[in-house]
Design an enzyme around this catalytic site. Structure first.
Site, PDB file in Angstrom:
ATOM      1  N   CYS A 133       0.817  -1.219   0.000  1.00 45.42           N
ATOM      2  CA  CYS A 133       0.000   0.000   0.000  1.00 45.42           C
ATOM      3  C   CYS A 133       0.849   1.268   0.000  1.00 45.42           C
ATOM      4  CB  CYS A 133      -0.960  -0.005   1.193  1.00 45.42           C
ATOM      5  SG  CYS A 133      -0.197  -0.479   2.765  1.00 45.42           S
ATOM      6  N   HIS A 245      -2.906   6.291   4.673  1.00 46.81           N
ATOM      7  CA  HIS A 245      -1.477   6.321   4.961  1.00 46.81           C
ATOM      8  C   HIS A 245      -0.902   7.657   4.491  1.00 46.81           C
ATOM      9  CE1 HIS A 245      -1.794   2.291   6.143  1.00 46.81           C
ATOM     10  NE2 HIS A 245      -1.078   1.681   5.219  1.00 46.81           N
TER      11      HIS A 245
END
Length: 338
Positions: A133, A245
């Site tokens: 990710c 994130h």
């Protein structure tokens, strides 16, 4: 004439990424024919809605992939290790969201905005790897900037949400927060330390050189995706955020690239949205990226300590673009190239 529909399977359908995959397939009107939702025996009896129908969750076994043409895997490396080759042998194109196959030389590691031309390489083993990710959101930005100047070195510090560690980790942040405000005992199971109101500089296992496996993924995967050796060092940190994130990125180039040139390149980059009006307090936030598709970039400025350097701040929803959306985009490439 292209096929009208594709028979699909989702391994790990009850997990956070699996549920997001189902949601995105519906949102993007992917041409799904049959749909098999697969998980452990603990999920037997559950149903998941898709296009106004409730689909049962079946237990994963070696016969699960008969008739399947595209199989998404998001149930951990050990499951992928065992069952992805079985699915590929049965005729499915496997899109694997785990780390198990990512660095195999004969398995393409794909971010559709960056290296879509690698899709044909998936035919070698019938497996295509979905990157980590944090890597995905980084490389879409680096790819755009590489059009202007060659990269000399990258330093990345990540601030990663608990959803990257799964549903149990999300529940733990929630329960610890309640416990703190209720002055109750804090229990930690998903992480080695309390995550509520805390930052943990430790994601995945530590390696002998002092880096973690998560940091090593960023370092290795970036070069493979970009198709050139990119010297990169990383520190990955788990933060008490549910989704999204964030990354602080310092990039040193071999020739001059101004902040304005970087702005212009990133505004044109596919999958990227620039949010960079700091005097108006406009810059990417995890809360604003949650549930959204783009990779957001801001705080773009020149590094005054080196001749050719930039700093920027990159944010994306790790469950969407960092996992499920990127996987569906890979499937779309497979369909369009068939």
């Amino acid at each position: 004439m292209p096929k009208k529909s594709w028979n699909m399977a989702i391994v790990g359908a009850t997990g956070a990424v699996g549920q997001e995959l189902i949601k995105i397939l519906e949102e993007r009107s992917f041409p799904v024919g049959s749909l098999k939702l697969l998980a452990s025996e603990n999920s037997l009896g559950k149903t998941i809605p898709f296009h106004d129908r409730d689909f049962p969750v079946d237990a994963l076994n070696e016969n699960s992939f008969n008739g399947v043409e595209i199989a998404f895997f998001s149930a951990g490396s050990e499951i992928s290790k065992k069952f992805a080759p079985i699915a590929a042998k049965a005729g499915a194109t496997v899109i694997d969201n785990t780390a198990f196959f990512r660095m195999d030389a004969d398995v393409p590691l794909i971010v559709p905005e960056v290296n879509p031309e690698k899709i044909a390489e998936g035919k070698k083993r019938g497996i295509i790897a979905n990157p980590n990710c944090s890597t995905i959101q980084l490389v879409v930005v680096l790819k755009a900037l590489m059009q202007k100047a060659k990269i000399k070195r990258v330093v990345v510090s990540t601030y990663q949400s608990v959803s990257g560690a799964g549903l149990e980790a999300m529940a733990e942040l929630s329960s610890q927060t309640v416990a703190l405000f209720s002055q109750k005992e804090i229990e930690a199971h998903a992480f080695p330390h309390r995550i509520a109101f805390n930052c943990i500089p430790h994601i995945d296992l530590f390696l002998e050189d002092g880096y973690t496996k998560e940091e090593r993924k960023l370092m290795d995967e970036t070069s493979k995706i970009l198709g050139t050796k990119v010297p990169l060092t990383a520190t990955t940190v788990r933060v008490p955020v549910f989704y999204g994130h964030s990354e602080s990125v310092n990039i040193e180039f071999e020739s001059k690239i101004t902040a304005r040139e970087a702005h212009d390149l990133l505004k044109k980059a596919p999958g990227v949205e620039v949010m960079d009006l700091p005097l108006e307090n406009i810059y990417p936030l995890a809360t604003s990226a949650a549930g959204k598709d783009p990779v957001y970039v801001g705080r773009i400025r020149e590094d005054v300590t080196v001749p050719f350097g930039l700093n920027c701040w990159i944010v994306a929803d790790n469950i969407r673009k960092g996992a499920a959306l990127n996987a569906v985009q890979i499937a779309e490439l497979c369909v369009s190239s068939s």
